[in-house]
Design a protein around this motif. Structure first.
Motif, PDB file in Angstrom:
ATOM      1  N   GLY A  53     -54.874  23.907   7.934  1.00 22.98           N
ATOM      2  CA  GLY A  53     -54.460  22.840   7.021  1.00 22.98           C
ATOM      3  C   GLY A  53     -55.679  22.000   6.685  1.00 22.98           C
ATOM      4  N   CYS A  54     -56.716  22.685   6.194  1.00 23.95           N
ATOM      5  CA  CYS A  54     -58.051  22.057   6.040  1.00 23.95           C
ATOM      6  C   CYS A  54     -58.124  21.098   4.870  1.00 23.95           C
ATOM      7  CB  CYS A  54     -59.104  23.137   5.884  1.00 23.95           C
ATOM      8  SG  CYS A  54     -58.830  24.187   4.418  1.00 23.95           S
ATOM      9  N   GLY A  55     -57.129  21.130   3.947  1.00 23.93           N
ATOM     10  CA  GLY A  55     -57.232  20.271   2.766  1.00 23.93           C
ATOM     11  C   GLY A  55     -58.489  20.610   1.987  1.00 23.93           C
ATOM     12  N   THR A  56     -59.256  19.593   1.602  1.00 26.58           N
ATOM     13  CA  THR A  56     -60.473  19.827   0.810  1.00 26.58           C
ATOM     14  C   THR A  56     -61.699  20.109   1.680  1.00 26.58           C
ATOM     15  OG1 THR A  56     -60.926  17.459   0.747  1.00 26.58           O
ATOM     16  CG2 THR A  56     -59.626  18.357  -1.084  1.00 26.58           C
ATOM     17  N   GLN A  82     -61.305  23.820  -3.194  1.00 27.73           N
ATOM     18  CA  GLN A  82     -62.290  22.742  -3.013  1.00 27.73           C
ATOM     19  C   GLN A  82     -62.985  22.864  -1.656  1.00 27.73           C
ATOM     20  OE1 GLN A  82     -61.062  18.682  -4.214  1.00 27.73           O
ATOM     21  NE2 GLN A  82     -59.192  19.641  -4.954  1.00 27.73           N
ATOM     22  N   ALA A  83     -62.200  23.224  -0.632  1.00 27.55           N
ATOM     23  CA  ALA A  83     -62.796  23.373   0.705  1.00 27.55           C
ATOM     24  C   ALA A  83     -63.808  24.515   0.711  1.00 27.55           C
ATOM     25  CB  ALA A  83     -61.691  23.620   1.732  1.00 27.55           C
ATOM     26  N   ALA A  84     -63.464  25.622   0.040  1.00 27.98           N
ATOM     27  CA  ALA A  84     -64.375  26.772   0.006  1.00 27.98           C
ATOM     28  C   ALA A  84     -65.677  26.402  -0.706  1.00 27.98           C
ATOM     29  CB  ALA A  84     -63.689  27.943  -0.687  1.00 27.98           C
ATOM     30  N   ALA A  85     -65.571  25.620  -1.789  1.00 28.36           N
ATOM     31  CA  ALA A  85     -66.775  25.208  -2.511  1.00 28.36           C
ATOM     32  C   ALA A  85     -67.634  24.274  -1.657  1.00 28.36           C
ATOM     33  CB  ALA A  85     -66.382  24.524  -3.817  1.00 28.36           C
TER      34      ALA A  85
END
Ligand SMILES: C[S@@+](CC[C@H](N)C(=O)[O-])C[C@H]1O[C@@H](n2cnc3c(N)ncnc32)[C@H](O)[C@@H]1O
Length: 233
Positions: A53-56, A82-85
């Motif tokens: 549940g990492c969000g951004t 967004q988290a991956a970026a």
């Protein structure tokens, strides 16, 4: 549990997680460092961490900067993107965290997520799933809302930040949340339910899943007094 949980389905409809996902970091901007300090202090160098549940990916990015290897998991595609970026070295999984595969992470962190799980079955599935993502002796770090303090805070008053207003009321152990998004020219209303935790029920579920050492303290890096920081292994 083998079908997607209802919290995972909400990830695709709550404006905060989808339509207005780009505003997430404007609305949720509590400081990252205190949480990362608290988790980092309990881990060996270069630990493998799942951010469930990492969000951004705000906390994941900070843990990567501290030398850990972080995997990202979330059921909201636009938040996960967004988290991956933000964390290009991280492996990403678009997944319901109630249905995680067995893994051997040194640590799992799950911050601000388990309140979205309302039914007993879903809560039990979530804790079992997080526990089986850990190696033997691995540590689970949780941030959850505490029930009694949440009840006191649920006064129905509007709280507004960056075009986002929420009103929360208490309904027999549940938080009924009405959100208004005045962003991008449109006004969008959304209602959903959260369920805070009692220390007893959370500790019981953790122990049932083999995490017998449980410590519970006040929230870390939170601006409101209704949160708990939980470490279990
Ligand atoms: C309040 S946000 C917290 C995000 C991040 N951990 C933080 O501290 O900023 C809750 C997150 O949990 C995710 N989530 C909720 N239920 C989920 C589920 N069943 N499976 C995967 N992700 C879920 C949402 O998409 C969202 O990113």
């Amino acid at each position: 549990m083998d079908t997607p949980s209802s919290s995972a389905r909400v990830c695709g409809e709550r404006p905060f997680y989808d339509l207005h996902a780009e505003a997430y970091d404007l609305i949720i901007n509590d400081p990252v460092k205190p949480w990362c300090d608290a988790v980092d202090a309990q881990l060996a160098r270069s630990s493998s961490i799942l951010d469930a549940g990492c969000g951004t990916g705000r906390h994941a990015a900070e843990m990567i900067a501290r030398g850990h290897v972080v995997d990202l998991a979330d059921a909201a595609p636009r938040l996960l993107a967004q988290a991956a970026a933000r964390c290009p070295s991280a492996r990403t999984q678009l997944i319901d965290i109630c249905l995680l595969p067995t893994a051997d992470h040194d640590a799992v962190m799950c911050r601000g997520v388990l309140n979205d799980m309302v039914s007993d079955g879903e809560r039990a599935a979530a804790i079992a799933s997080l526990a089986r993502s850990l190696r033997a002796g691995g540590k689970l770090f949780l941030d959850v809302r505490e029930a009694e303090a949440s009840r006191e805070r649920a006064d129905g008053e509007p709280r507004t930040r960056s075009g986002f207003t929420s009103r929360t009321t208490w309904d027999n152990g549940l938080l009924r949340v009405r959100e208004t998004y005045a962003m991008g020219g449109d006004v969008v209303e959304y209602q959903f339910t959260m369920r805070p935790w009692s220390v007893g029920s959370l500790t019981g579920l953790l122990r049932d899943n083999g995490l017998r050492n449980v410590s519970v303290g006040g929230g870390v890096g939170r601006r409101t007094p209704d949160r708990l920081f939980v470490v279990a292994f």
